[in-house]
Write a protein that holds these residues in place. Structure first.
Motif, PDB file in Angstrom:
ATOM      1  N   GLY A 198     -60.114  30.278 -39.867  1.00 42.15           N
ATOM      2  CA  GLY A 198     -59.307  31.078 -39.403  1.00 42.15           C
ATOM      3  C   GLY A 198     -58.940  32.293 -40.561  1.00 42.15           C
ATOM      4  N   THR A 199     -58.408  33.511 -39.831  1.00 43.86           N
ATOM      5  CA  THR A 199     -58.326  34.356 -40.917  1.00 43.86           C
ATOM      6  C   THR A 199     -56.977  34.954 -40.556  1.00 43.86           C
ATOM      7  OG1 THR A 199     -60.470  35.231 -40.755  1.00 43.86           O
ATOM      8  CG2 THR A 199     -58.781  36.788 -41.489  1.00 43.86           C
ATOM      9  N   VAL A 200     -56.096  34.974 -41.693  1.00 39.66           N
ATOM     10  CA  VAL A 200     -54.568  35.246 -41.405  1.00 39.66           C
ATOM     11  C   VAL A 200     -54.639  36.643 -41.043  1.00 39.66           C
ATOM     12  CG1 VAL A 200     -52.496  35.564 -42.647  1.00 39.66           C
ATOM     13  CG2 VAL A 200     -53.819  33.540 -43.204  1.00 39.66           C
ATOM     14  N   ARG A 201     -53.655  37.222 -39.900  1.00 43.32           N
ATOM     15  CA  ARG A 201     -53.637  38.480 -39.491  1.00 43.32           C
ATOM     16  C   ARG A 201     -52.408  39.085 -40.086  1.00 43.32           C
ATOM     17  NH1 ARG A 201     -58.953  40.247 -39.225  1.00 43.32           N
ATOM     18  NH2 ARG A 201     -59.963  39.344 -37.483  1.00 43.32           N
ATOM     19  N   GLU A 202     -51.183  38.221 -39.596  1.00 43.00           N
ATOM     20  CA  GLU A 202     -49.963  38.686 -39.793  1.00 43.00           C
ATOM     21  C   GLU A 202     -49.088  37.445 -40.713  1.00 43.00           C
ATOM     22  OE1 GLU A 202     -47.956  40.257 -36.566  1.00 43.00           O
ATOM     23  OE2 GLU A 202     -49.705  41.399 -35.722  1.00 43.00           O
ATOM     24  N   VAL A 203     -48.167  38.055 -41.326  1.00 41.49           N
ATOM     25  CA  VAL A 203     -47.293  37.213 -42.067  1.00 41.49           C
ATOM     26  C   VAL A 203     -45.897  37.506 -42.018  1.00 41.49           C
ATOM     27  CG1 VAL A 203     -46.441  35.800 -44.179  1.00 41.49           C
ATOM     28  CG2 VAL A 203     -48.996  36.644 -43.711  1.00 41.49           C
ATOM     29  N   ALA A 204     -45.031  36.712 -41.587  1.00 44.70           N
ATOM     30  CA  ALA A 204     -43.421  37.301 -41.266  1.00 44.70           C
ATOM     31  C   ALA A 204     -42.813  36.235 -41.855  1.00 44.70           C
ATOM     32  CB  ALA A 204     -43.155  37.435 -39.604  1.00 44.70           C
ATOM     33  N   GLN A 205     -41.598  36.773 -42.557  1.00 49.12           N
ATOM     34  CA  GLN A 205     -40.607  35.933 -43.261  1.00 49.12           C
ATOM     35  C   GLN A 205     -39.466  35.594 -42.044  1.00 49.12           C
ATOM     36  OE1 GLN A 205     -40.845  35.222 -46.822  1.00 49.12           O
ATOM     37  NE2 GLN A 205     -39.478  33.575 -46.605  1.00 49.12           N
ATOM     38  N   GLN A 206     -39.248  34.147 -42.072  1.00 47.96           N
ATOM     39  CA  GLN A 206     -38.425  33.878 -41.005  1.00 47.96           C
ATOM     40  C   GLN A 206     -37.125  32.992 -41.832  1.00 47.96           C
ATOM     41  OE1 GLN A 206     -38.189  34.963 -37.952  1.00 47.96           O
ATOM     42  NE2 GLN A 206     -40.177  35.824 -37.811  1.00 47.96           N
ATOM     43  N   GLY A 207     -36.224  33.578 -42.421  1.00 49.57           N
ATOM     44  CA  GLY A 207     -35.373  32.903 -43.274  1.00 49.57           C
ATOM     45  C   GLY A 207     -36.244  32.340 -44.596  1.00 49.57           C
ATOM     46  N   GLN A 208     -36.196  30.916 -44.624  1.00 51.31           N
ATOM     47  CA  GLN A 208     -36.891  30.482 -45.865  1.00 51.31           C
ATOM     48  C   GLN A 208     -38.200  30.055 -45.390  1.00 51.31           C
ATOM     49  OE1 GLN A 208     -34.109  27.369 -47.032  1.00 51.31           O
ATOM     50  NE2 GLN A 208     -33.507  28.662 -48.682  1.00 51.31           N
ATOM     51  N   ASN A 209     -38.380  30.328 -44.430  1.00 50.78           N
ATOM     52  CA  ASN A 209     -39.807  29.738 -43.697  1.00 50.78           C
ATOM     53  C   ASN A 209     -40.835  31.098 -43.447  1.00 50.78           C
ATOM     54  OD1 ASN A 209     -38.477  27.263 -43.209  1.00 50.78           O
ATOM     55  ND2 ASN A 209     -38.262  27.928 -41.076  1.00 50.78           N
ATOM     56  N   LYS A 210     -41.952  30.755 -43.452  1.00 47.43           N
ATOM     57  CA  LYS A 210     -42.835  31.908 -43.293  1.00 47.43           C
ATOM     58  C   LYS A 210     -43.867  31.649 -41.650  1.00 47.43           C
ATOM     59  CE  LYS A 210     -43.937  34.051 -47.447  1.00 47.43           C
ATOM     60  NZ  LYS A 210     -45.209  34.351 -48.625  1.00 47.43           N
ATOM     61  N   THR A 211     -44.094  32.621 -41.167  1.00 40.90           N
ATOM     62  CA  THR A 211     -44.737  32.656 -39.574  1.00 40.90           C
ATOM     63  C   THR A 211     -46.069  33.019 -39.817  1.00 40.90           C
ATOM     64  OG1 THR A 211     -42.744  32.422 -38.444  1.00 40.90           O
ATOM     65  CG2 THR A 211     -44.892  33.055 -37.246  1.00 40.90           C
ATOM     66  N   PHE A 212     -47.175  32.635 -39.406  1.00 36.84           N
ATOM     67  CA  PHE A 212     -48.412  33.135 -39.656  1.00 36.84           C
ATOM     68  C   PHE A 212     -49.339  33.299 -38.384  1.00 36.84           C
ATOM     69  CE2 PHE A 212     -47.421  30.551 -43.382  1.00 36.84           C
ATOM     70  CZ  PHE A 212     -47.814  31.436 -44.384  1.00 36.84           C
ATOM     71  N   TRP A 213     -49.762  34.516 -37.953  1.00 36.88           N
ATOM     72  CA  TRP A 213     -50.781  34.699 -37.000  1.00 36.88           C
ATOM     73  C   TRP A 213     -52.180  34.674 -37.533  1.00 36.88           C
ATOM     74  CZ3 TRP A 213     -50.591  34.762 -31.918  1.00 36.88           C
ATOM     75  CH2 TRP A 213     -49.163  35.024 -31.277  1.00 36.88           C
ATOM     76  N   LEU A 214     -52.958  33.685 -36.764  1.00 41.44           N
ATOM     77  CA  LEU A 214     -54.287  33.635 -37.548  1.00 41.44           C
ATOM     78  C   LEU A 214     -55.274  33.888 -36.372  1.00 41.44           C
ATOM     79  CD1 LEU A 214     -52.674  31.148 -38.928  1.00 41.44           C
ATOM     80  CD2 LEU A 214     -54.786  31.144 -39.991  1.00 41.44           C
ATOM     81  N   ARG A 215     -56.451  34.491 -36.639  1.00 36.97           N
ATOM     82  CA  ARG A 215     -57.438  34.691 -35.599  1.00 36.97           C
ATOM     83  C   ARG A 215     -58.701  33.557 -35.887  1.00 36.97           C
ATOM     84  NH1 ARG A 215     -62.447  34.989 -34.973  1.00 36.97           N
ATOM     85  NH2 ARG A 215     -63.175  36.176 -33.050  1.00 36.97           N
ATOM     86  N   SER A 216     -59.245  33.032 -34.863  1.00 30.57           N
ATOM     87  CA  SER A 216     -60.049  31.952 -34.982  1.00 30.57           C
ATOM     88  C   SER A 216     -60.795  31.783 -33.753  1.00 30.57           C
ATOM     89  CB  SER A 216     -59.618  30.480 -35.281  1.00 30.57           C
ATOM     90  OG  SER A 216     -60.463  29.630 -35.600  1.00 30.57           O
ATOM     91  N   ASP A 217     -62.263  31.359 -33.860  1.00 30.69           N
ATOM     92  CA  ASP A 217     -63.051  31.130 -32.814  1.00 30.69           C
ATOM     93  C   ASP A 217     -62.521  29.712 -32.024  1.00 30.69           C
ATOM     94  OD1 ASP A 217     -64.572  33.383 -33.332  1.00 30.69           O
ATOM     95  OD2 ASP A 217     -65.841  31.901 -34.405  1.00 30.69           O
TER      96      ASP A 217
END
Length: 199
Positions: free
Chosen positions: A10-29
């Motif tokens: 998987g390749t990380v595309r976007e990272v967003a801080q949500q309070g103390q958590n982090k949300t990741f968007w990944l691209r993968s086959d």
């Protein structure tokens, strides 16, 4: 439950801080084979698929996960090892991996042996009882056999297929990796501590 046999990147595309958590968007086959609520191992960390859009999907890591793993270092372009959960009918080609990272380790040395690679890692000595010669470890989610075990160090040998088809080829001296120690060893250590009167 996983096996430590990596299926895809998987390749990380976007990272967003949500309070103390982090949300990741990944691209993968693998994305078109995923569904919401599915468990997926990311560098050995079990995360829940929250949304799927074409070749991309979203997961969230809570603060505790960020503190105990290398996920806090992820940024756009980070290459991640992926494995879907074990099916009851699957062969266990690696070893039982829970997707619950115990600690991080640091890559100390990589020796290119012209056909394989020997890698040495340093880990917290509190986990020394869980690392045994020729035992199993999940390193960034990859099932490997350890040798040259010391109180705070161990080595692994990486064959060309594993080197190419996991993100171990991106490691260098100083890289932080996720470690999950063998499940059986943890149960035995717990039993021993109870017998000795420790909690």
């Amino acid at each position: 439950m996983f096996t430590g046999i990596i299926e895809a990147f998987g390749t990380v595309r976007e990272v967003a801080q949500q309070g103390q958590n982090k949300t990741f968007w990944l691209r993968s086959d693998l994305a078109d084979q995923l569904k919401v609520d599915q468990s997926l191992s990311h560098n050995g960390v079990c995360l829940t698929v929250e949304e799927v859009q074409d070749e991309h999907y979203r997961v969230t890591a809570v603060q505790e996960t960020l503190e105990k793993t290398n996920l806090h270092e992820w940024g756009p372009g980070t290459l991640v090892n992926l494995e879907r959960s074990l099916l009851p009918s699957s062969r266990l080609d690696g070893h039982f991996v829970q997707g619950h990272v115990d600690s991080t380790g640091i890559c100390e040395h990589i020796d290119d042996q012209k056909g394989s690679w020997e890698m040495r890692f340093r880990f917290p000595k509190a986990f020394a009882p869980l690392v045994i010669e020729k035992g199993s470890i999940a390193l960034n989610g990859v099932s490997l056999t350890v040798f040259n075990v010391r109180r705070k160090h161990f080595s692994v040998a990486v064959i060309p297929y594993t080197y190419t088809n996991t993100n171990l080829h991106t490691l260098h001296e100083g890289t932080l990796v996720n470690l999950e120690f063998d499940l059986l060893g943890k149960y035995l250590q717990r039993r021993a501590s109870l017998k000795s009167g420790r909690r």
